[in-house]
Design a protein around this motif. Structure first.
Motif, PDB file in Angstrom:
ATOM      1  N   GLU A   1       0.818  -1.208   0.000  1.00  0.00           N
ATOM      2  CA  GLU A   1       0.000   0.000   0.000  1.00  0.00           C
ATOM      3  C   GLU A   1       0.857   1.266   0.000  1.00  0.00           C
ATOM      4  O   GLU A   1       0.439   2.306  -0.510  1.00  0.00           O
ATOM      5  CB  GLU A   1      -0.937  -0.017   1.208  1.00  0.00           C
TER       6      GLU A   1
ATOM      7  N   HIS B   1     -20.339  -4.811  -1.989  1.00  0.00           N
ATOM      8  CA  HIS B   1     -18.985  -4.797  -2.526  1.00  0.00           C
ATOM      9  C   HIS B   1     -18.921  -5.609  -3.824  1.00  0.00           C
ATOM     10  O   HIS B   1     -19.667  -6.571  -4.011  1.00  0.00           O
ATOM     11  CB  HIS B   1     -18.000  -5.370  -1.513  1.00  0.00           C
TER      12      HIS B   1
ATOM     13  N   TYR C   1     -16.443  -7.953  -6.249  1.00  0.00           N
ATOM     14  CA  TYR C   1     -15.224  -8.744  -6.308  1.00  0.00           C
ATOM     15  C   TYR C   1     -15.082  -9.276  -7.731  1.00  0.00           C
ATOM     16  O   TYR C   1     -15.990  -9.923  -8.260  1.00  0.00           O
ATOM     17  CB  TYR C   1     -15.284  -9.911  -5.321  1.00  0.00           C
TER      18      TYR C   1
ATOM     19  N   CYS D   1      -9.441  -8.290  -7.884  1.00  0.00           N
ATOM     20  CA  CYS D   1      -9.752  -6.896  -7.592  1.00  0.00           C
ATOM     21  C   CYS D   1     -10.987  -6.818  -6.703  1.00  0.00           C
ATOM     22  O   CYS D   1     -11.821  -7.741  -6.684  1.00  0.00           O
ATOM     23  CB  CYS D   1     -10.018  -6.104  -8.866  1.00  0.00           C
TER      24      CYS D   1
ATOM     25  N   PHE E   1     -15.087  -1.506  -3.134  1.00  0.00           N
ATOM     26  CA  PHE E   1     -16.007  -1.476  -2.009  1.00  0.00           C
ATOM     27  C   PHE E   1     -17.199  -0.556  -2.280  1.00  0.00           C
ATOM     28  O   PHE E   1     -17.150   0.324  -3.161  1.00  0.00           O
ATOM     29  CB  PHE E   1     -15.270  -1.039  -0.747  1.00  0.00           C
TER      30      PHE E   1
ATOM     31  N   GLY F   1      -6.551   3.077  -8.301  1.00  0.00           N
ATOM     32  CA  GLY F   1      -6.616   2.622  -6.927  1.00  0.00           C
ATOM     33  C   GLY F   1      -5.243   2.257  -6.408  1.00  0.00           C
ATOM     34  O   GLY F   1      -4.231   2.824  -6.843  1.00  0.00           O
TER      35      GLY F   1
ATOM     36  N   SER G   1      -3.056  -3.931  -2.510  1.00  0.00           N
ATOM     37  CA  SER G   1      -3.089  -4.286  -1.097  1.00  0.00           C
ATOM     38  C   SER G   1      -3.016  -5.797  -0.965  1.00  0.00           C
ATOM     39  O   SER G   1      -2.776  -6.515  -1.940  1.00  0.00           O
ATOM     40  CB  SER G   1      -4.372  -3.745  -0.442  1.00  0.00           C
TER      41      SER G   1
ATOM     42  N   TYR H   1      -5.052  -9.017   1.273  1.00  0.00           N
ATOM     43  CA  TYR H   1      -6.102  -9.447   2.187  1.00  0.00           C
ATOM     44  C   TYR H   1      -5.455 -10.333   3.258  1.00  0.00           C
ATOM     45  O   TYR H   1      -5.016 -11.447   2.979  1.00  0.00           O
ATOM     46  CB  TYR H   1      -7.180 -10.210   1.424  1.00  0.00           C
TER      47      TYR H   1
ATOM     48  N   GLN I   1      -4.164  -8.280  -3.999  1.00  0.00           N
ATOM     49  CA  GLN I   1      -5.326  -7.791  -4.738  1.00  0.00           C
ATOM     50  C   GLN I   1      -5.211  -6.300  -5.003  1.00  0.00           C
ATOM     51  O   GLN I   1      -4.427  -5.585  -4.371  1.00  0.00           O
ATOM     52  CB  GLN I   1      -6.628  -8.089  -3.973  1.00  0.00           C
TER      53      GLN I   1
ATOM     54  N   ILE J   1      -7.257  -2.726  -5.028  1.00  0.00           N
ATOM     55  CA  ILE J   1      -8.428  -2.045  -4.485  1.00  0.00           C
ATOM     56  C   ILE J   1      -8.771  -0.888  -5.405  1.00  0.00           C
ATOM     57  O   ILE J   1      -7.999   0.081  -5.523  1.00  0.00           O
ATOM     58  CB  ILE J   1      -8.168  -1.520  -3.059  1.00  0.00           C
TER      59      ILE J   1
ATOM     60  N   LYS K   1     -10.684   2.422  -6.639  1.00  0.00           N
ATOM     61  CA  LYS K   1     -11.391   3.573  -6.074  1.00  0.00           C
ATOM     62  C   LYS K   1     -12.237   4.269  -7.132  1.00  0.00           C
ATOM     63  O   LYS K   1     -13.204   4.969  -6.812  1.00  0.00           O
ATOM     64  CB  LYS K   1     -10.387   4.548  -5.463  1.00  0.00           C
TER      65      LYS K   1
END
Length: 387
Positions: free
Chosen positions: A15, A37, A39, A51, A54, A75, A78, A80, A87, A89, A91
């Protein structure tokens, strides 16, 4: 260091160094969760990445994405922590154009549909109690083992199973599948199951081949397409005579269950017996009515003679009924004995070995030193060399 600590450190590194990047690719799988969300997997011609977008971010996207959409995402990368899965994330999301695979699939689907390859009125029916079934798939696939296991559990031993090996993934798969289907078509089978287990959209794309579709359409043997999972659709599903959601579902759709057959025969016997008893009861009531009517008109003697005749007929009817029931019981016993014989034959022959050389059967006495041969049983095959 604990696993959770390692995952936390890896997450922080990802990140920190990949905190604001743009990513483009094609959606190959997506799940819209009840939580709101999204996925999904994003892929290009070489790789794919998991990916997630959220709810707080995807509420600003105008239209929900779907498989085959080309997207541009912004994005960060990150991890999990619970599973250690790397994965992306997202935005923000912007749709660009329809993916190449999806575009090819839709174009071929439209072309073949216009030519009539999907018409239901040309599809061949599959008999209820098959005696010879072929399975076109990879010898080494888990799907084949699942199918054979399910066939064994059904105990429908009146059907001979022939397996035709073929590639089910990659550029060479369509030609391999076509050759296997043509070979199976010569065996005078009741149906051919074209099967492959689940996989990515790319893995299953060989079943969207135009030549394969035309081959399926031209065969005289009914074809069952059993590719991937229930949500997966390929061109072979539309051109085949029957589409099964999964390979295991194809077995359930085609093969009867021994116990269900026995129960069906029991129900038929009981139904026949009840119908005959109802007929007897109807005529008995009619006799009683006529008897009462005759007494009222002082015709007891005439009625007595008629009643004797009816008793005689009733006795004959009962004899016929008992004979028919005995006949059905004998047929059921014969059927059970036949099932047992077939099961015994299957058990005795499942370990027999078939010799093949250059893809053809060959007898032992024709083999020479140095020959490369293939030893084939029902469940597997291995290569060997004559010493």
């Amino acid at each position: 260091m604990k696993v959770s600590e390692l995952n936390l450190k890896a997450k922080s590194l990802l990140e920190f160094h990949l905190d604001d990047i743009e990513l483009s690719g094609e959606i190959s799988k997506i799940t819209i969760h009840s939580s709101g969300h999204w996925y999904f997997d994003l892929k290009d011609e070489k790789s794919s990445i998991a990916c997630v977008m959220f709810k707080g971010f995807n509420q600003f996207v105008q239209a929900k994405p779907k498989v085959g959409d080309m997207l541009e995402l912004r994005g960060y990368v990150s991890l999990y922590e619970a599973s250690g899965r790397y994965q992306f994330i997202a935005k923000s999301m912007q749709k660009t154009s329809l993916g190449d695979l999806e575009a090819k699939f839709l174009a071929l689907k439209e072309k073949l549909e216009k030519e009539g390859l999907f018409d239901t009125n040309v599809k061949k029916s599959i008999i209820k109690f098959p005696k010879k079934i072929g399975i076109v798939t990879s010898f080494t696939s888990a799907a084949l083992q699942d199918m054979l296991k399910l066939i064994s559990q059904k105990e429908y031993n009146l059907c001979k199973i022939t397996i035709f090996n073929a590639l089910t993934q990659g550029q060479s798969a369509p030609n391999s599948l076509i050759n296997a289907l043509k070979k199976a078509n010569e065996y005078n089978l009741d149906a051919i199951i074209l099967a492959r287990g689940g996989g990515s959209r790319e893995d299953l794309f060989c079943f969207n081949d135009e030549e394969l579709a035309r081959c399926i359409f031209s065969l005289k043997t009914p074809i069952v397409s059993a590719i991937g999972h229930e949500i997966d659709y390929v061109i072979s599903d539309f051109v085949a005579d029957l589409r099964a959601p999964t390979p295991s579902a194809a077995i359930d759709m085609i093969f009867p269950n021994k116990l269900s057959l026995e129960q069906g025969l029991d129900e038929l016997a009981m139904c026949f017996k009840n119908q005959m008893l109802n007929h007897l009861k109807f005529y008995q009531n009619k006799i009683d009515h006529l008897q009462n009517l005759a007494k009222a008109k002082s015709l007891e003697n005439a009625f007595f003679l008629r009643k004797q005749k009816l008793d005689f007929l009733q006795s004959q009817l009962k004899s016929v009924l008992n004979l028919k029931l005995l006949n059905y019981e004998n047929k059921l016993d014969n059927f059970e004995e036949l099932l047992t014989q077939h099961k015994n034959f299957f058990d005795k022959s499942k370990n027999l070995i078939n010799l093949q050389k250059d893809g053809k059967n060959i007898s032992l006495e024709k083999l020479k030193k140095g020959d490369i041969i293939k030893l084939c049983s029902i469940n597997e095959s291995k290569e060997a060399q004559i010493l």
